[in-house]
Write a protein that holds these residues in place. Structure first.
Motif, PDB file in Angstrom:
ATOM      1  N   MET A   2      16.592  62.880  61.923  1.00 42.83           N
ATOM      2  CA  MET A   2      15.700  62.551  63.028  1.00 42.83           C
ATOM      3  C   MET A   2      14.895  61.287  62.724  1.00 42.83           C
ATOM      4  O   MET A   2      14.833  60.362  63.540  1.00 42.83           O
ATOM      5  CB  MET A   2      14.777  63.753  63.231  1.00 42.83           C
ATOM      6  N   GLU A   3      14.306  61.234  61.510  1.00 45.89           N
ATOM      7  CA  GLU A   3      13.479  60.080  61.137  1.00 45.89           C
ATOM      8  C   GLU A   3      14.297  58.798  61.244  1.00 45.89           C
ATOM      9  O   GLU A   3      13.862  57.803  61.789  1.00 45.89           O
ATOM     10  CB  GLU A   3      12.983  60.195  59.693  1.00 45.89           C
ATOM     11  N   GLU A   5      16.958  58.137  62.939  1.00 43.85           N
ATOM     12  CA  GLU A   5      17.282  57.713  64.301  1.00 43.85           C
ATOM     13  C   GLU A   5      16.083  57.042  64.964  1.00 43.85           C
ATOM     14  O   GLU A   5      16.220  56.011  65.613  1.00 43.85           O
ATOM     15  CB  GLU A   5      17.766  58.911  65.131  1.00 43.85           C
ATOM     16  N   VAL A   6      14.910  57.653  64.807  1.00 45.95           N
ATOM     17  CA  VAL A   6      13.703  57.039  65.367  1.00 45.95           C
ATOM     18  C   VAL A   6      13.550  55.622  64.821  1.00 45.95           C
ATOM     19  O   VAL A   6      13.342  54.659  65.571  1.00 45.95           O
ATOM     20  CB  VAL A   6      12.450  57.881  65.026  1.00 45.95           C
ATOM     21  N   GLY A   7      13.717  55.496  63.504  1.00 50.23           N
ATOM     22  CA  GLY A   7      13.552  54.189  62.873  1.00 50.23           C
ATOM     23  C   GLY A   7      14.524  53.159  63.412  1.00 50.23           C
ATOM     24  O   GLY A   7      14.146  52.041  63.745  1.00 50.23           O
ATOM     25  N   ILE A   9      16.169  53.192  66.298  1.00 47.30           N
ATOM     26  CA  ILE A   9      15.868  52.875  67.704  1.00 47.30           C
ATOM     27  C   ILE A   9      14.705  51.888  67.769  1.00 47.30           C
ATOM     28  O   ILE A   9      14.717  50.933  68.546  1.00 47.30           O
ATOM     29  CB  ILE A   9      15.536  54.164  68.488  1.00 47.30           C
ATOM     30  N   LEU A  10      13.698  52.104  66.898  1.00 48.02           N
ATOM     31  CA  LEU A  10      12.541  51.211  66.921  1.00 48.02           C
ATOM     32  C   LEU A  10      12.910  49.800  66.467  1.00 48.02           C
ATOM     33  O   LEU A  10      12.366  48.827  66.979  1.00 48.02           O
ATOM     34  CB  LEU A  10      11.411  51.777  66.059  1.00 48.02           C
ATOM     35  N   GLY A  35       6.383  54.686  65.731  1.00 49.35           N
ATOM     36  CA  GLY A  35       7.302  55.300  64.778  1.00 49.35           C
ATOM     37  C   GLY A  35       6.621  56.361  63.942  1.00 49.35           C
ATOM     38  O   GLY A  35       7.115  57.494  63.825  1.00 49.35           O
ATOM     39  N   LEU A  38       5.727  59.371  66.082  1.00 48.64           N
ATOM     40  CA  LEU A  38       6.872  60.210  66.443  1.00 48.64           C
ATOM     41  C   LEU A  38       7.378  60.991  65.236  1.00 48.64           C
ATOM     42  O   LEU A  38       7.724  62.168  65.342  1.00 48.64           O
ATOM     43  CB  LEU A  38       8.004  59.353  67.014  1.00 48.64           C
ATOM     44  N   ILE A  39       7.447  60.335  64.073  1.00 52.81           N
ATOM     45  CA  ILE A  39       8.030  60.994  62.900  1.00 52.81           C
ATOM     46  C   ILE A  39       7.077  62.045  62.347  1.00 52.81           C
ATOM     47  O   ILE A  39       7.465  63.168  62.041  1.00 52.81           O
ATOM     48  CB  ILE A  39       8.383  59.947  61.821  1.00 52.81           C
ATOM     49  N   GLU A  41       4.412  63.201  63.962  1.00 54.97           N
ATOM     50  CA  GLU A  41       3.828  63.952  65.069  1.00 54.97           C
ATOM     51  C   GLU A  41       2.327  64.082  64.926  1.00 54.97           C
ATOM     52  O   GLU A  41       1.759  65.168  65.079  1.00 54.97           O
ATOM     53  CB  GLU A  41       4.506  65.332  65.195  1.00 54.97           C
ATOM     54  N   ALA A 307      10.487  56.296  57.606  1.00 55.37           N
ATOM     55  CA  ALA A 307      11.719  56.669  58.297  1.00 55.37           C
ATOM     56  C   ALA A 307      12.927  56.659  57.359  1.00 55.37           C
ATOM     57  O   ALA A 307      14.011  57.082  57.738  1.00 55.37           O
ATOM     58  CB  ALA A 307      11.964  55.720  59.465  1.00 55.37           C
TER      59      ALA A 307
END
Lengths: 439, 183
Positions: A2-3, A5-7, A9-10, A35, A38-39, A41, A307
C-alpha cells in the motif's frame, strides 16, 4: 505494498503538477504532506513533520554557503572582471583561428571559478563577447551558441550551486565535491576549445562567415594585462586555495569570496550604496528560492523513505541486472530528458533522493556520481524547450534578429562535447577522485 | 522563466524598492530584514576568519548562529518571494496556455495558490505549539555556560513567514480568480 503504491502515485502526480507549472517547492511540500497523511493516516503527524522540516532541514552552517556564493557571483558580475578576463584570454589566443570563441570558453572557465551560477556567466559574456565576435565576422549562431555552451562551466568548476545542492541531498562533503569538479571542469573547457579549433579549421563557414578576417591585435601591455588579471586570479586563489588546503570550510570560502568580490567591486568604482542594496536584495530572492526548495526536498525525501520507494526501486534495478554502467546510462538519459522541461535544481531535488541509495547499492562512489549528475543536469541548461542558459543569453542580448532557436542550434555542438566528456568521466572515476579522494 | 528576470537591472531595481501598498510594504520590510541578515552573516564569518587566523581571537558560536540564522532569513524572505512570484517553477507550458487559454491558465494559478495557502497554514498550525513551548521553556542553543541564545526568535520567524506567505498566496489566488470570471 500500500505504502509503495501511494508513493509511486504521488511521484507521478508530482511530475504532472511540475509540468503544469506549480511552484516546485510548494508542490513537493504538498505531496509530501498528502503522502505521509495517507500512509500513516494521521493528519497532525503529517503537519508536524512539515513543521519540523521547516525548522531543522536547513539549520546547518553549510546552508549559509548558498546566499554567500550567490552574493559573490552577483558582485563579480557587476564588477566588470568578466570583461577583463575576456580581454586577457583574447590577447593570449589572438593568433589562433576561432580565437575569440576559444577566448570566450577560457574566460568562462576562469570566471566559473568565482561564480556558482551559470546564468550569471551567460549574462556577462553575452554582453562582453557576443558583440566582439559579431564585429569580427563570426556567425551569430556560433557566437551565441558559444556563450550559452561555455556558460555551463560556471556550475561545473567550483564553486557551484548545483554541487552544494547535490552534496546536501546526498550527504557528501561539499568541499570535496568542489575539489572533485576541478579536473572535469578543465577537461570540459579544453574539449570545448578543441571543438572550436576543429570547427574553425575544417568547417570555417560555421564559425566565421567572412573567412580570413582576424581580429586586430588588442592593444595590451604587460601592465594592462596584469591589472586585468590580478584581481580575478587573486579571488580564485583565495577561494579554491582556501578550500583545497582545508583552511576554509565551504561556508567560510563563500563569505571570504563574497567579501573579496565586494572589495574588487569597490576598488573598481562599480558599487554605490543603492547598487549594493539592489544586489543584496537580489541575493535574497535567488537564495530563498533555492533554500525553500531544499526544505521542501527534505520533506519529500522523508515521505519517499516512509513509503519505502528508494529501497524498492533499488531492488527493482538490481533485479533488472543493469550493473553500474547500465544504471548510469539509464540515469543520464532520464536526467537529460527531465532537463528539457524542468530547471536544474528541481531535477536534483526530485531525482537525487531516489538515485543515491541505488548508486550506493551498486558500489558507485558518491562524489564521482555527483560530478556525473551535475554534468547531466547541466545539459538540460542547453536543451530546448526549457534551457535556462539559452534564455539567459536571449534575455541579455540586445538583438531581436537572433532568436532563441539560433541559440539552441549554436549550443548543440557543446551538448555533444558534454556527452562525450560525461562518458569519459563515467568510465574513469579517477578523473574526479584523484584530487578529492573517494567519498 | 522568473530566473531570467533577475538579469535585468531595471527589474532588480524595482524589486529592491518598497512597493506602494501597505501589505506589500510589510512584506518588503521582512524581506529587507532578511537581506540585512545575509550581509551581517558575511561580515560575521569574515571577522571570525580574520580573528582566528591573524589575531588568535576566534568568535565563539559563528557556525551555530549562522545555522539558525539561515532559517530565519529564509522565512523572513519567503512572503515577498511568494508575492512577487519568485518561487522556482517550470512555466513553459503555463506561459503558452496564458496566451492560448488565459482562463484555464488563471484557473490553474488559483489551484496553485490554494496549494500554497494550504501548505503554509499546515506548517503554521504545527509550528505554533512549538513556538509557545520554546518560549515557555526558554529553549536555547549554544554551549551552556559559554554563550546561549533563545530559539524562539527563529521559531517566531517561521510563524511570521508562513503567515505572510499564506496571505500572499491567498491574494494571488483571489487576483487570478477574478481573472477567471472577468468577461
Amino acid at each position: 505494498m500500500m505504502e509503495l503504491e501511494v508513493g509511486l502515485i504521488l511521484i507521478l502526480a508530482m511530475v504532472g503538477l511540475v509540468l503544469a507549472g506549480v511552484p516546485i517547492g510548494l508542490g513537493l511540500a504538498f505531496l509530501s504532506f498528502l503522502g505521509i497523511w495517507l500512509i500513516r493516516e494521521n493528519f497532525d503527524l503529517a503537519g508536524r513533520l512539515l513543521a519540523n522540516a521547516a525548522y531543522a532541514a536547513i539549520s546547518d552552517y553549510l546552508f549559509a554557503t548558498i546566499p554567500l556564493f550567490v552574493l559573490m557571483g552577483l558582485l563579480v558580475t557587476i564588477s566588470g572582471v568578466g570583461r577583463d578576463t575576456f580581454d586577457v584570454a583574447r590577447y593570449l589566443l589572438r593568433r589562433l583561428r576561432g580565437g575569440l570563441g576559444m577566448a570566450t570558453v577560457g574566460a568562462n572557465a576562469v570566471f566559473g571559478a568565482v561564480t556558482g551560477i551559470s546564468i550569471a556567466s551567460a549574462a556577462v559574456f553575452t554582453k562582453v563577447a557576443v558583440p566582439q565576435m559579431l564585429r569580427f565576422g563570426y556567425t551569430p549562431r556560433f557566437a551565441v551558441g558559444t556563450v550559452a555552451g561555455s556558460s555551463i562551466l560556471g556550475m561545473l568548476i567550483p564553486p557551484s550551486l548545483l554541487m552544494i545542492i547535490y552534496g546536501v541531498l546526498a550527504e557528501v562533503s561539499i568541499g570535496r565535491l568542489f575539489i572533485a569538479g576541478i579536473i572535469p571542469g578543465l577537461i570540459m573547457a579544453s574539449a570545448f576549445m578543441l571543438m572550436i579549433w576543429l570547427m574553425a579549421r575544417f568547417r570555417p563557414h560555421l564559425v566565421q562567415s567572412e573567412t580570413g578576417m582576424t581580429a586586430p591585435l588588442p592593444a595590451e601591455t604587460a601592465g594592462s594585462l596584469a591589472t586585468k588579471s590580478v584581481p580575478i586570479l587573486a579571488l580564485v586563489l583565495l577561494v579554491l586555495g582556501g578550500l583545497y588546503s582545508g583552511f576554509f570550510t565551504p561556508t567560510e570560502a563563500g563569505a571570504v569570496g563574497a567579501f573579496g568580490a565586494l572589495i574588487i567591486a569597490l576598488l573598481r568604482r562599480q558599487l554605490d550604496l543603492p547598487r549594493f542594496w539592489r544586489i543584496l536584495m537580489e541575493t535574497g530572492y535567488v537564495s530563498v528560492g533555492i533554500l525553500f526548495l531544499l526544505i521542501a526536498a527534505s520533506m519529500y525525501s522523508r515521505m519517499l523513505t516512509i513509503a519505502g520507494i528508494p529501497v524498492s526501486i533499488a531492488e527493482m534495478i538490481r533485479d533488472l541486472g543493469l550493473g553500474p554502467y547500465g544504471f548510469l546510462f539509464v540515469y543520464v538519459v532520464f536526467i537529460v530528458l527531465l532537463g528539457m522541461i524542468i530547471d536544474s535544481s528541481s531535477i536534483l531535488l526530485i531525482v537525487t533522493p531516489i538515485a543515491v541509495p541505488i548508486a550506493t547499492g551498486l558500489g558507485i562512489d558518491l562524489i564521482h556520481f555527483g560530478i556525473i549528475t551535475v554534468i547531466a543536469v547541466e545539459i538540460g541548461l542547453l536543451t530546448p524547450p526549457f534551457g535556462i542558459s539559452a534564455f539567459a543569453v536571449k534575455a541579455t542580448l540586445d538583438d531581436r534578429r537572433i532568436g532563441v532557436e539560433t541559440i539552441f542550434a549554436g549550443a548543440f555542438p557543446f551538448v555533444c562535447v558534454m556527452l562525450a566528456v560525461l562518458a569519459l568521466i563515467a568510465a574513469f572515476p579517477g578523473l574526479a577522485l584523484v584530487l578529492s579522494g573517494p567519498a | 522563466m522568473s530566473e531570467v528576470d533577475t538579469l535585468d537591472e531595471a527589474a532588480q531595481a524595482a524589486a529592491a524598492r518598497p512597493p506602494a501598498d501597505v501589505f506589500g510594504r510589510v512584506l518588503w520590510t521582512l524581506n529587507a530584514f532578511g537581506t540585512l541578515m545575509i550581509a551581517a552573516m558575511m561580515a560575521l564569518i569574515v571577522a571570525d576568519v580574520v580573528g582566528r587566523s591573524f589575531l588568535n581571537a576566534p568568535i565563539n558560536g559563528v557556525a551555530e548562529i549562522c545555522a539558525k540564522g539561515i532559517v530565519a532569513i529564509v522565512f523572513l524572505q519567503l512572503p515577498a518571494a511568494v508575492r512577487s512570484d519568485r518561487l522556482t517553477r517550470a512555466d513553459f507550458l503555463l506561459s503558452r496556455w496564458r496566451i492560448r487559454a488565459p482562463r484555464a491558465a488563471a484557473l490553474l494559478e488559483v489551484l496553485f495558490a490554494a496549494v500554497g495557502v494550504f501548505v503554509f497554514v499546515v506548517i503554521f498550525r504545527a509550528a505554533w505549539p512549538q513556538f509557545v513551548e520554546a518560549l515557555e521553556r526558554a529553549e536555547f542553543f549554544g554551549v551552556q555556560g559559554v554563550w546561549t541564545l533563545p530559539t524562539w526568535p527563529i521559531r517566531g520567524a517561521i510563524l511570521l513567514g508562513c503567515a505572510g506567505a499564506a496571505a500572499a498566496a491567498l491574494l494571488h489566488g483571489i487576483a487570478h480568480l477574478l481573472k477567471v470570471f472577468r468577461r
